[in-house]
Enzyme design. Structure first.
Site, mmCIF file in Angstrom:
data_model
loop_
_atom_site.group_PDB
_atom_site.id
_atom_site.type_symbol
_atom_site.label_atom_id
_atom_site.label_comp_id
_atom_site.label_asym_id
_atom_site.label_seq_id
_atom_site.Cartn_x
_atom_site.Cartn_y
_atom_site.Cartn_z
ATOM 1 N N GLU A 125 0.836 -1.207 0.000
ATOM 2 C CA GLU A 125 0.000 0.000 0.000
ATOM 3 C C GLU A 125 0.870 1.256 0.000
ATOM 4 O O GLU A 125 0.476 2.300 -0.518
ATOM 5 C CB GLU A 125 -0.889 0.043 1.249
ATOM 6 C CG GLU A 125 -1.968 -1.027 1.319
ATOM 7 C CD GLU A 125 -2.640 -1.077 2.697
ATOM 8 O OE1 GLU A 125 -3.749 -1.599 2.791
ATOM 9 O OE2 GLU A 125 -2.030 -0.605 3.682
ATOM 10 N N THR B 239 -5.898 0.742 2.386
ATOM 11 C CA THR B 239 -6.995 0.209 1.584
ATOM 12 C C THR B 239 -8.052 -0.336 2.530
ATOM 13 O O THR B 239 -7.791 -0.551 3.716
ATOM 14 C CB THR B 239 -6.501 -0.887 0.633
ATOM 15 O OG1 THR B 239 -5.892 -1.919 1.394
ATOM 16 C CG2 THR B 239 -5.495 -0.316 -0.358
ATOM 17 N N GLU C 163 -6.997 -0.865 10.910
ATOM 18 C CA GLU C 163 -6.025 -0.124 11.732
ATOM 19 C C GLU C 163 -6.513 1.207 12.314
ATOM 20 O O GLU C 163 -6.055 1.623 13.386
ATOM 21 C CB GLU C 163 -4.740 0.173 10.923
ATOM 22 C CG GLU C 163 -3.844 -1.023 10.665
ATOM 23 C CD GLU C 163 -4.187 -1.758 9.385
ATOM 24 O OE1 GLU C 163 -4.922 -1.161 8.548
ATOM 25 O OE2 GLU C 163 -3.767 -2.916 9.212
ATOM 26 N N ASP D 223 -12.614 -3.499 -2.115
ATOM 27 C CA ASP D 223 -13.638 -4.548 -2.216
ATOM 28 C C ASP D 223 -14.926 -4.034 -1.580
ATOM 29 O O ASP D 223 -14.907 -3.119 -0.749
ATOM 30 C CB ASP D 223 -13.178 -5.826 -1.515
ATOM 31 C CG ASP D 223 -12.913 -5.605 -0.033
ATOM 32 O OD1 ASP D 223 -11.809 -5.137 0.303
ATOM 33 O OD2 ASP D 223 -13.816 -5.869 0.789
#
Lengths: 240, 240
Positions: free
Chosen positions: A15, A91, A178, A201
């Protein structure tokens, strides 16, 4: 918005890669040996912009993702780098039912919650959810054409029905692993914090998260990199 | 077993109170301001024995329980107190199916896992479970007549079927909310670690965890205090 020293806290190397590249950040080794976090240093216009990834697990050779590593990363980054703004780019999963699409980029607002800390004891139930307020990102989002919404954090990439019920209860539109942990530590130090999340997603469609996640990780990381740089540029240009 | 500086990492004030009292520990205020952890200092025979609780959430006025606060507590305690042994005393759920009873006290061995970090991606699945090895407590357990077993950590006081399936997959016999997080940080610093857990409730009976937990918290905390002091006495007497 007078920030001089921004630290980006990130979980996955994949990422972070294009952000590190686009911002020309310099790898300075481990942030705080023997801890695994990797430290990248840089400047953007008048701002110091550092980035810390949570590093790899030496036993399983994968990135340290999830709430636990995010706590250690944030606490160490605050101790070593003394940021006056913390941002968590990453993400995440989105929700069709909330109008989310793959590739959307959200700024957290007005809060970040946990969806998998169920503690049915008086007082502890609300503590478990957390409901951490974050920096008011509306001006940035409006200026840059980004979405805002409640971000929801948990320890699993997949989900159970109780997670979805919890997320629905506080209107969560972004599911990731997170942000609430970073928000908690930042709040203890009274350092402004927000998350910026790119959707890999859709939680509420029929494809398993893990399939969509792997398929869309690269494009979502690219979108994330593009938008976090626009956000940092906005902050650099609004130093009044 | 040549330990000089033991730190007890604990979540709840109610669990810690009788240990603090029995060991005559002195409250020294916050461990590391502005963080909420409370620091108690003491000696037992030739050993330095300190205790750090995770302190209270200023918003919800309850103790900081769970894996996230345990990470911050452990990292801060290591940085400030430089222990050569970390022990996590606490209360926990047991399993009738594994011969557990309310009031039993377990020492962790051979490992500590997470039961609610489901990450179905290659490598990340095992990372999620963690499987942190801990200090070999068998000699202590045999000498003191305590049980040993795999301790399993999660963010919720309750459980879902997937948690139980996960716990069964690695033979977990104790379910609680902090040990794996402390084990992870201790492992990064290569500091020996084990947990000692007193059973307040049985996961696999029909009474909800929260009811049994509240009913048995005081007696389990008393048993915990009695046994942790026997363990510390054993360590003080085995300094070869």
């Amino acid at each position: 918005m007078k920030f001089k020293r921004i630290v980006l806290i990130m979980a996955m190397e994949d990422e972070a890669r294009s952000i590190i590249h686009e911002l020309n950040l310099i790898h300075k080794g481990k942030l705080l040996s023997p801890l695994p976090m990797a430290f990248y240093e840089g400047k953007y216009k008048s701002l110091n912009v550092d980035l810390v990834t949570s590093g790899k697990c030496y036993k399983h050779n994968v990135d340290h993702i999830g709430p636990q590593a995010a706590i250690l990363n944030t606490a160490s980054a605050i101790g070593q780098l003394h940021p006056d703004l913390i941002i968590n780019p990453g993400t995440a999963g989105g929700f069709m039912s909330a109008g989310g699409n793959i590739g959307d980029v959200y700024l957290s607002y007005p809060m970040i919650c946990y969806h998998d800390r169920r503690i049915p004891l008086p007082g502890f139930d609300a503590y478990g959810v957390g409901s951490y307020y974050c920096f008011d990102t509306r001006e940035i989002a409006n200026s840059l054409g980004l979405k805002t919404g409640v971000v929801s954090t948990g320890s699993s990439l997949d989900y159970i029905q109780k997670d979805l019920d919890m997320i629905k209860s506080y209107g969560g539109v972004v599911k990731e692993m997170e942000a609430a942990s970073i928000a908690w530590v930042a709040d203890l130090y009274k350092i402004p914090f927000f998350a910026i999340k790119s959707i890999t997603d859709l939680v509420d469609n029929s494809t398993p998260t893990e399939e969509e996640f792997l398929k869309n990780l690269e494009s979502a990381s690219f979108a994330l990199s593009r938008e976090i740089i626009r956000v940092i540029d906005f902050l650099a240009n609004h130093q009044e």
